[in-house]
Design a protein around this motif. Structure first.
Motif, PDB file in Angstrom:
ATOM      1  N   GLY A 260       6.041   0.548  -9.820  1.00  0.00           N
ATOM      2  CA  GLY A 260       6.305   1.985  -9.848  1.00  0.00           C
ATOM      3  C   GLY A 260       5.244   2.837  -9.185  1.00  0.00           C
ATOM      4  O   GLY A 260       5.390   4.057  -9.099  1.00  0.00           O
ATOM      5  N   SER A 261       4.171   2.227  -8.710  1.00  0.00           N
ATOM      6  CA  SER A 261       3.144   3.015  -8.044  1.00  0.00           C
ATOM      7  C   SER A 261       3.522   3.209  -6.571  1.00  0.00           C
ATOM      8  O   SER A 261       4.466   2.592  -6.068  1.00  0.00           O
ATOM      9  N   ILE A 262       2.779   4.065  -5.908  1.00  0.00           N
ATOM     10  CA  ILE A 262       3.043   4.386  -4.503  1.00  0.00           C
ATOM     11  C   ILE A 262       1.845   3.975  -3.661  1.00  0.00           C
ATOM     12  O   ILE A 262       0.694   4.226  -4.041  1.00  0.00           O
ATOM     13  N   HIS A 263       2.140   3.338  -2.546  1.00  0.00           N
ATOM     14  CA  HIS A 263       1.103   2.978  -1.586  1.00  0.00           C
ATOM     15  C   HIS A 263       1.352   3.707  -0.277  1.00  0.00           C
ATOM     16  O   HIS A 263       2.491   3.768   0.195  1.00  0.00           O
ATOM     17  N   TYR A 264       0.281   4.230   0.305  1.00  0.00           N
ATOM     18  CA  TYR A 264       0.337   4.833   1.627  1.00  0.00           C
ATOM     19  C   TYR A 264      -0.674   4.132   2.526  1.00  0.00           C
ATOM     20  O   TYR A 264      -1.766   3.773   2.090  1.00  0.00           O
ATOM     21  N   ALA A 265      -0.309   3.977   3.795  1.00  0.00           N
ATOM     22  CA  ALA A 265      -1.292   3.556   4.778  1.00  0.00           C
ATOM     23  C   ALA A 265      -2.332   4.659   4.910  1.00  0.00           C
ATOM     24  O   ALA A 265      -2.012   5.855   4.803  1.00  0.00           O
ATOM     25  N   ASP A 266      -3.577   4.290   5.145  1.00  0.00           N
ATOM     26  CA  ASP A 266      -4.632   5.295   5.267  1.00  0.00           C
ATOM     27  C   ASP A 266      -4.307   6.298   6.366  1.00  0.00           C
ATOM     28  O   ASP A 266      -4.633   7.483   6.255  1.00  0.00           O
ATOM     29  N   SER A 267      -3.655   5.840   7.408  1.00  0.00           N
ATOM     30  CA  SER A 267      -3.390   6.690   8.560  1.00  0.00           C
ATOM     31  C   SER A 267      -2.361   7.789   8.271  1.00  0.00           C
ATOM     32  O   SER A 267      -2.254   8.737   9.054  1.00  0.00           O
TER      33      SER A 267
END
Length: 124
Positions: A55-62
């Motif tokens: 349920g968490s969200i991951h984003y690329a650093d860019s």
């Protein structure tokens, strides 16, 4: 089977915005994880943003601070709002989902699925 249908790509000027949508349909018991990957010409496919199975969200650093992923569970749809777009965001964006679609020996069976991709071009 499960189908992922993407929409919302296109050509936009630097600094502009686009919103991608991905709708999952078919034999779905549960969507474990869902998100967006992208592949620029001559580069490997990379994660842009995703909801994990926990349920968490991951984003690329860019893309942090510029892209926002959201979802509508009732519609089995995930969205990617892309703001302040840069030329380096130009890529084919692919929707990915890990979907539990059946039971086998009392356990859920899950598979990975990909959409056909939608082109995002950021250029003046």
């Amino acid at each position: 089977q499960v189908q992922l249908v993407e929409s919302g790509g296109g050509l936009v000027q630097p600094g502009g915005s686009l919103r991608l949508s991905c709708a999952a349909s078919g034999s779905i018991l549960r969507i474990n994880a869902m998100g967006w990957y992208r592949q620029a010409p001559g580069k490997e496919r990379e994660l842009a943003a995703s909801f994990t199975a926990g349920g968490s969200i991951h984003y690329a650093d860019s893309v942090k601070g510029r892209f926002t992923i959201s979802r509508d569970n009732a519609k089995n749809t995930v969205y990617l709002q892309m703001n302040s777009l840069k030329p380096e965001d130009t890529a084919v964006y692919f929707c990915n989902a890990n979907v539990a679609r059946t039971y086998y020996s009392g356990r859920l069976v899950s598979d990975d699925y990909w959409g056909q991709g939608t082109q995002v071009t950021v250029s003046s």
